[in-house]
Design a protein around this motif. Structure first.
Motif, mmCIF file in Angstrom:
data_model
loop_
_atom_site.group_PDB
_atom_site.id
_atom_site.type_symbol
_atom_site.label_atom_id
_atom_site.label_comp_id
_atom_site.label_asym_id
_atom_site.label_seq_id
_atom_site.Cartn_x
_atom_site.Cartn_y
_atom_site.Cartn_z
ATOM 1 N N THR A 93 -25.515 13.818 -11.330
ATOM 2 C CA THR A 93 -24.143 14.192 -11.689
ATOM 3 C C THR A 93 -23.928 15.686 -11.502
ATOM 4 O OG1 THR A 93 -24.043 12.351 -13.254
ATOM 5 C CG2 THR A 93 -22.387 14.078 -13.507
ATOM 6 N N HIS A 96 -23.639 16.380 -7.787
ATOM 7 C CA HIS A 96 -22.349 15.888 -7.296
ATOM 8 C C HIS A 96 -21.215 16.840 -7.677
ATOM 9 C CE1 HIS A 96 -19.570 12.732 -5.996
ATOM 10 N NE2 HIS A 96 -18.834 13.081 -7.044
ATOM 11 N N GLU A 106 -20.464 14.328 0.500
ATOM 12 C CA GLU A 106 -21.694 13.603 0.140
ATOM 13 C C GLU A 106 -22.688 13.641 1.301
ATOM 14 O OE1 GLU A 106 -22.521 12.171 -2.810
ATOM 15 O OE2 GLU A 106 -20.651 12.927 -3.641
ATOM 16 N N GLY A 115 -29.395 15.654 -2.463
ATOM 17 C CA GLY A 115 -28.987 14.411 -3.134
ATOM 18 C C GLY A 115 -30.091 13.424 -3.255
#
Length: 115
Positions: A93, A96, A106, A115
């Motif tokens: 989180t 992101h 992304e 990621g």
């Protein structure tokens, strides 16, 4: 649902920030990190970035309000099965939401190995 106090959760968020890549952290400027139990609208989102991404802004001037990254404690607790899952989801989180601040997609996050 997991039982993690607000203080313990905030410490986990702080620890999660420490795990982010230096290249990501070096770009953070005028951003505050907050913990709230749930979003005001009751949504089940895990985190929220509020502000203008680096891609959208020109330059901050004197007295500008900081951008905000908020993690929602109760939503994250409800989403996770155990402590290790929670640690992982806090980090995901954070990545992101910081990526939103940086104006990254992304796809770009994964290209950078974040990621």
């Amino acid at each position: 649902m997991l039982d993690v106090s607000r203080d313990e959760f905030e410490a986990m968020v702080s620890d999660g920030l420490d795990t982010l890549p230096d290249e990501m952290l070096e770009q953070l400027d005028n951003v505050i990190f907050l913990v709230e139990d749930k979003p005001e609208d009751g949504a089940d989102t895990l985190g929220l970035y509020e502000g203008f991404s680096l891609a959208e802004r020109e330059a901050y001037g004197f007295g500008e309000e900081p951008d905000r990254i908020t993690l929602f404690r109760l939503n994250l607790l409800a989403h996770c099965d155990d402590h290790d899952h929670l640690v992982s989801e806090i980090r995901v989180t954070l990545v992101h939401e910081v990526a939103h601040f940086l104006g990254l997609s992304e796809e770009r996050i994964h290209e950078l190995g974040w990621g």
